[in-house]
Design a protein around this motif. Structure first.
Motif, PDB file in Angstrom:
ATOM      1  N   TYR A  83      36.472  36.904  32.660  1.00 39.23           N
ATOM      2  CA  TYR A  83      35.509  36.325  31.728  1.00 39.23           C
ATOM      3  C   TYR A  83      34.231  36.054  32.501  1.00 39.23           C
ATOM      4  CZ  TYR A  83      33.208  33.019  28.654  1.00 39.23           C
ATOM      5  OH  TYR A  83      32.294  32.376  27.859  1.00 39.23           O
ATOM      6  N   HIS A  84      33.133  36.577  32.015  1.00 37.15           N
ATOM      7  CA  HIS A  84      31.803  36.267  32.533  1.00 37.15           C
ATOM      8  C   HIS A  84      31.547  36.833  33.936  1.00 37.15           C
ATOM      9  CE1 HIS A  84      28.032  34.106  32.536  1.00 37.15           C
ATOM     10  NE2 HIS A  84      28.332  33.582  31.377  1.00 37.15           N
ATOM     11  N   MET A  85      32.338  37.846  34.346  1.00 37.44           N
ATOM     12  CA  MET A  85      32.162  38.462  35.659  1.00 37.44           C
ATOM     13  C   MET A  85      32.383  39.966  35.494  1.00 37.44           C
ATOM     14  SD  MET A  85      31.729  35.821  37.770  1.00 37.44           S
ATOM     15  CE  MET A  85      32.350  35.878  39.436  1.00 37.44           C
ATOM     16  N   ASN A  86      32.164  40.712  36.567  1.00 41.48           N
ATOM     17  CA  ASN A  86      32.417  42.146  36.568  1.00 41.48           C
ATOM     18  C   ASN A  86      33.912  42.387  36.348  1.00 41.48           C
ATOM     19  OD1 ASN A  86      33.188  44.767  37.563  1.00 41.48           O
ATOM     20  ND2 ASN A  86      31.186  44.913  38.529  1.00 41.48           N
ATOM     21  N   LYS A  87      34.248  43.010  35.245  1.00 39.19           N
ATOM     22  CA  LYS A  87      35.647  43.176  34.850  1.00 39.19           C
ATOM     23  C   LYS A  87      36.419  44.186  35.697  1.00 39.19           C
ATOM     24  CE  LYS A  87      34.764  41.609  30.159  1.00 39.19           C
ATOM     25  NZ  LYS A  87      34.297  40.371  30.689  1.00 39.19           N
ATOM     26  N   LYS A  88      35.713  44.991  36.481  1.00 37.20           N
ATOM     27  CA  LYS A  88      36.405  45.933  37.363  1.00 37.20           C
ATOM     28  C   LYS A  88      36.762  45.302  38.702  1.00 37.20           C
ATOM     29  CE  LYS A  88      34.526  50.134  35.424  1.00 37.20           C
ATOM     30  NZ  LYS A  88      33.858  51.404  35.669  1.00 37.20           N
ATOM     31  N   LEU A  89      36.028  44.283  39.082  1.00 36.24           N
ATOM     32  CA  LEU A  89      36.219  43.673  40.393  1.00 36.24           C
ATOM     33  C   LEU A  89      36.867  42.286  40.342  1.00 36.24           C
ATOM     34  CD1 LEU A  89      32.737  44.580  41.909  1.00 36.24           C
ATOM     35  CD2 LEU A  89      34.882  45.832  42.139  1.00 36.24           C
ATOM     36  N   TRP A  90      36.812  41.638  39.187  1.00 34.97           N
ATOM     37  CA  TRP A  90      37.282  40.261  39.046  1.00 34.97           C
ATOM     38  C   TRP A  90      38.320  40.166  37.933  1.00 34.97           C
ATOM     39  CZ3 TRP A  90      35.393  36.001  41.903  1.00 34.97           C
ATOM     40  CH2 TRP A  90      34.341  36.292  42.762  1.00 34.97           C
ATOM     41  N   ILE A  91      39.210  39.186  38.077  1.00 32.76           N
ATOM     42  CA  ILE A  91      40.193  38.885  37.037  1.00 32.76           C
ATOM     43  C   ILE A  91      40.079  37.414  36.660  1.00 32.76           C
ATOM     44  CG2 ILE A  91      41.854  40.677  37.674  1.00 32.76           C
ATOM     45  CD1 ILE A  91      43.422  38.434  39.184  1.00 32.76           C
TER      46      ILE A  91
END
Length: 118
Positions: A83-91
Motif C-alpha cells: 500500500y502506498h509504495m512500489n508494488k514490485k519492490l515492497w509488500i
C-alpha cells in the motif's frame, strides 16, 4: 505488535521509529542509520484497501523484499502488494495473528539488508 517491532529494530539495528507526518501521528518509519534509507513503514489503513468487504482499520507494515520472498508470501496469503509504495519492490503485511513474529522478523531483516546494500 508495533511495540515488539520497535523493540526488535532497536535491539538489532539500533534504530528508533521516526514519526514524520502530522496528519498520521501514529505512522512511523524505521530507517537504516548508515545510509538513511527506510526499511520499514508502519501505519494504520482501512483494511478494505486489501480486502474489499472489510470495514475496520488495521496496522500494517511495509517492507522491501526479494521477488522470491514476495511471491511466496503472496501465495500463502501472508502479504499484499504494498500500500502506498512500489508494488514490485515492497509488500504490506497486516499486523495481526496471521503472521508469526519470527517470520515477520526474518522479513524485516531481509528489508534491512536490501536497503543496507544500496
Amino acid at each position: 505488535m508495533r511495540e515488539k517491532i520497535i523493540s526488535y529494530a532497536r535491539d538489532k539495528y539500533a534504530t528508533e521509529p521516526e514519526f514524520l507526518w502530522q496528519k498520521t501521528p501514529d505512522a512511523f518509519i524505521l530507517r537504516n542509520s548508515k545510509n538513511k534509507k527506510w526499511f520499514a513503514l508502519i501505519m494504520k489503513v482501512k483494511k478494505s484497501v486489501f480486502i474489499s468487504d472489510a470495514k475496520e482499520s488495521v496496522y500494517i507494515i511495509n517492507l522491501k523484499c526479494k521477488p522470491i520472498t514476495r511471491e511466496c508470501l503472496l501465495n500463502e496469503n501472508k502479504c499484499f502488494p504494498a500500500y502506498h509504495m512500489n508494488k514490485k519492490l515492497w509488500i504490506s503485511i497486516i499486523l495481526d495473528d496471521n503472521i508469526d513474529f519470527k517470520i515477520l522478523c526474518n522479513i524485516i531483516d531481509e528489508s534491512y539488508n536490501i536497503v543496507n546494500s544500496k
